[in-house]
Design an enzyme around this catalytic site. Structure first.
Site, PDB file in Angstrom:
ATOM      1  N   HIS A 163      -5.145   6.254   7.880  1.00 20.73           N
ATOM      2  CA  HIS A 163      -4.503   5.397   6.898  1.00 20.73           C
ATOM      3  C   HIS A 163      -2.995   5.353   7.178  1.00 20.73           C
ATOM      4  CE1 HIS A 163      -7.786   5.525   3.596  1.00 20.73           C
ATOM      5  NE2 HIS A 163      -8.316   5.756   4.792  1.00 20.73           N
ATOM      6  N   ASP A 223       0.854  -1.183   0.000  1.00 25.00           N
ATOM      7  CA  ASP A 223       0.000   0.000   0.000  1.00 25.00           C
ATOM      8  C   ASP A 223       0.890   1.232   0.000  1.00 25.00           C
ATOM      9  OD1 ASP A 223      -2.692   1.242   0.250  1.00 25.00           O
ATOM     10  OD2 ASP A 223      -1.864   2.009   2.122  1.00 25.00           O
ATOM     11  N   ASP A 249      -2.137  -0.677   6.581  1.00 27.43           N
ATOM     12  CA  ASP A 249      -3.140  -1.056   5.594  1.00 27.43           C
ATOM     13  C   ASP A 249      -2.702  -2.289   4.800  1.00 27.43           C
ATOM     14  OD1 ASP A 249      -4.505   1.095   6.534  1.00 27.43           O
ATOM     15  OD2 ASP A 249      -4.509   2.242   4.676  1.00 27.43           O
ATOM     16  N   GLU A 305      -5.779  18.305   3.121  1.00 26.27           N
ATOM     17  CA  GLU A 305      -6.737  17.220   2.886  1.00 26.27           C
ATOM     18  C   GLU A 305      -6.053  15.855   2.959  1.00 26.27           C
ATOM     19  OE1 GLU A 305      -6.148  19.733   0.917  1.00 26.27           O
ATOM     20  OE2 GLU A 305      -7.999  20.933   0.771  1.00 26.27           O
ATOM     21  N   GLU A 328       0.951   5.724   0.577  1.00 23.22           N
ATOM     22  CA  GLU A 328       0.325   6.996   0.946  1.00 23.22           C
ATOM     23  C   GLU A 328       0.979   8.081   0.108  1.00 23.22           C
ATOM     24  OE1 GLU A 328      -2.299   7.026   2.677  1.00 23.22           O
ATOM     25  OE2 GLU A 328      -2.157   5.009   3.528  1.00 23.22           O
TER      26      GLU A 328
END
Length: 230
Positions: free
Chosen positions: A150, A7, A155, A52, A9
């Protein structure tokens, strides 16, 4: 079979608009069992983190500033990935950022032929259902109580559990016959991967003549049993 569940980010949704990869977490699995070997790195994106995005993963500009650049660990990452299939949730997103970072380093892309998308698997298995990682973990009873934000490695760890469940659970890989090579061993799923154990032919279960005789003598010892009454 070796597979990598991973995963990422990022700073946003589109590497073509300048968004960068800031974290990657990879879990090694062999025969659908996590080996405990992982690859986890944070990267300095050399740009500000939008509010965000920070709200999603909690990685701030201050935290990432001074971390290694992706290029510093690109070779190490590729060596870890090897030629294994790469499993991700909404895999096109993660592959897009990974290959954009590799291209920026002057390296070739990871082939999309290696991509295994757990969303596609879940969509086939549960049409019309919610397909987020949270929703699927809830469906399969995977504990995600520690997932407040997250995180690439966290994850990936959840996804590794989900991937096994989507493919049928821990019974995957269990073989009950001699292997295709004709050798007299049976691969068996175990905590540390497959092990070999001797194959034993099924034992006969029909009673022998001697056993039937002993049973008849035993039954004759009952005087006027209920099951003989009309």
């Amino acid at each position: 079979m070796r597979e990598i569940v991973f995963d990422t980010e990022t700073t946003g949704f589109d590497p073509k608009s300048g968004d960068r990869l800031v974290e990657i977490g990879c879990i090694e699995m062999v025969n659908r069992v996590a080996t405990g070997v992982v690859f986890h790195r944070y990267f300095d994106p050399e740009r500000d983190m939008p509010a965000e995005a920070e709200a999603v993963h909690g990685l701030s500009t201050a935290f990432l500033t001074g971390k290694p650049k992706f290029a510093e660990h690109a070779a190490e990452l590729l060596d870890f990935l090897g030629d294994a299939p790469l499993v991700a949730h909404n895999a096109a997103f993660d592959f897009g950022f990974l290959n954009a970072e590799l291209a920026a380093c002057g390296l070739g892309p990871v082939s999309l032929d290696r991509m295994v998308d757990t969303i596609a698997i879940a969509r086939r298995k549960h049409p019309g259902a919610k397909l987020s990682l949270d929703a699927l973990c809830s469906r399969y009873g995977i504990d995600r109580s520690h997932r407040t934000k997250h995180g690439a490695l966290l994850d990936a760890e959840l996804l590794a559990q989900l991937y096994v469940e989507l493919l049928g659970g821990r019974q995957i890989g269990l073989e009950l016959a001699a292997d295709a090579t004709g050798s007299d061993v049976v691969p068996e799923q175990a905590a540390h991967g497959p092990v070999n154990r001797p194959f034993r032919s099924p034992r006969p279960h029909s009673p022998s003549e001697a056993e039937l005789a002993r049973h008849g003598a035993f039954m004759a010892g009952f005087g006027d049993p209920l099951w003989t009454r009309g």
